[in-house]
Design a protein around this motif. Structure first.
Motif: not given
Lengths: 177, 118
Positions: A19-20, A23
């Motif tokens: 996810k990081y 993003q």
């Protein structure tokens, strides 16, 4: 460093990393064991494979050029290799390797499917979805500290899980048109 | 069914019915979660009262004894309940995991913003 307030296991850790990466718009995400088994100098090799050779997922493998030893520990690895071959017709020599590099396509996949784990069945899923998975020869050391999360009972559970997932679930994964 | 079993079933289901209502009053059980339990105990009460109907149905379905039919119904009911709970558990697990991720990423980006300002 992203630190999670609750320990939710290895899979959750990898997923938050993915996810990081999404993003922040990273091109490549690397999965790496922090217990001293892996040597960071081989990461360049993995990344190069993705950048140059149009590979989607590069796996740091101990057994591309070398033979797999006939030990009890490698028995599980062999069985999983065989299952992967059965389902995808592709030879993955070191499916349990924890040193992997993923490109953007694979990162997106992790973000859109919560059932993906850092385990061998995910490799099967990605091959089935048409991603180009390649193994790169690396050396690994014995772990320097910490303990494997697999003891005798857990490794049986792990094997059963993997086989069920690979044979009964991932077999029916189809490539999107 | 023997009279003893019918009485036991009746008492058991009345108790479970009572417990359901009590827990809802104490707000420890949600109404939508209790519906299956209420229905289950209600069916058991009916079965212990209308013995003849159960006997007839069990006969038609080919059960050797009507008790077996009652146990069969209870087992099916429990299996469904466990399955529903399992699904619920997985969903909750997923939600907690996502919250966990959200907090971690949020804290991380807050930290970085603070560092930039300083």
């Amino acid at each position: 460093m992203v630190s999670l307030p609750i320990n939710f296991g290895l899979t959750s850790g990898i997923q938050v990393g993915m996810k990081y990466a999404k993003q922040n718009g990273y091109d490549i995400a690397i999965q790496f064991d922090g217990d001293g088994q892996h040597d960071a100098k081989y990461l360049k090799k993995l990344v190069k494979e993705i950048e140059k050779n149009n590979v989607d997922v590069a796996i740091g493998s101990r057994f591309v050029e070398k033979k797999k030893p006939f030990t009890a520990r490698m028995l599980g690895s062999r069985v999983i290799s065989f299952a992967i071959k059965l389902v995808t017709w592709k030879k993955i020599n070191d499916p349990t390797s924890g040193m992997r590099a993923y490109n953007k396509k694979a990162i997106d996949m992790f973000n859109s499917n919560a059932s993906l784990t850092p385990e061998p069945d995910t490799i099967v899923y990605m091959i089935k979805k048409g991603l180009n998975v390649k193994e790169v020869q690396v050396e690994m050391r014995e772990r320097e500290f910490g303990e494997s999360y697999l003891n005798a009972f857990k490794s049986i559970k792990y094997m059963v899980n993997m086989m069920l997932s690979i044979i009964f679930i991932r077999t029916f994964t189809r490539k999107e048109k | 069914m023997s009279l003893t079993l019918r009485i036991i079933l009746l008492i058991g289901s009345l108790i479970s019915f009572y417990l359901c209502v009590k827990k809802i009053k104490q707000a420890k059980l949600k109404v939508e979660n209790s519906i299956t339990w209420m229905m289950g105990s209600f069916v058991l009460i009916l079965m212990s009262i209308f013995d003849q109907a159960v006997q007839w149905l069990a006969n038609k379905l080919g059960f050797m004894a009507s008790v077996n039919f009652v146990f069969f119904i209870i087992i099916v009911f429990l299996l469904i309940q466990v399955f529903i709970d399992n699904i619920r558990l997985s969903t909750l697990n997923e939600k907690i995991k996502n919250l966990n991720h959200y907090i971690a990423l949020k804290e991380n980006s807050d930290e970085r913003e603070k560092n930039v300002k300083e």
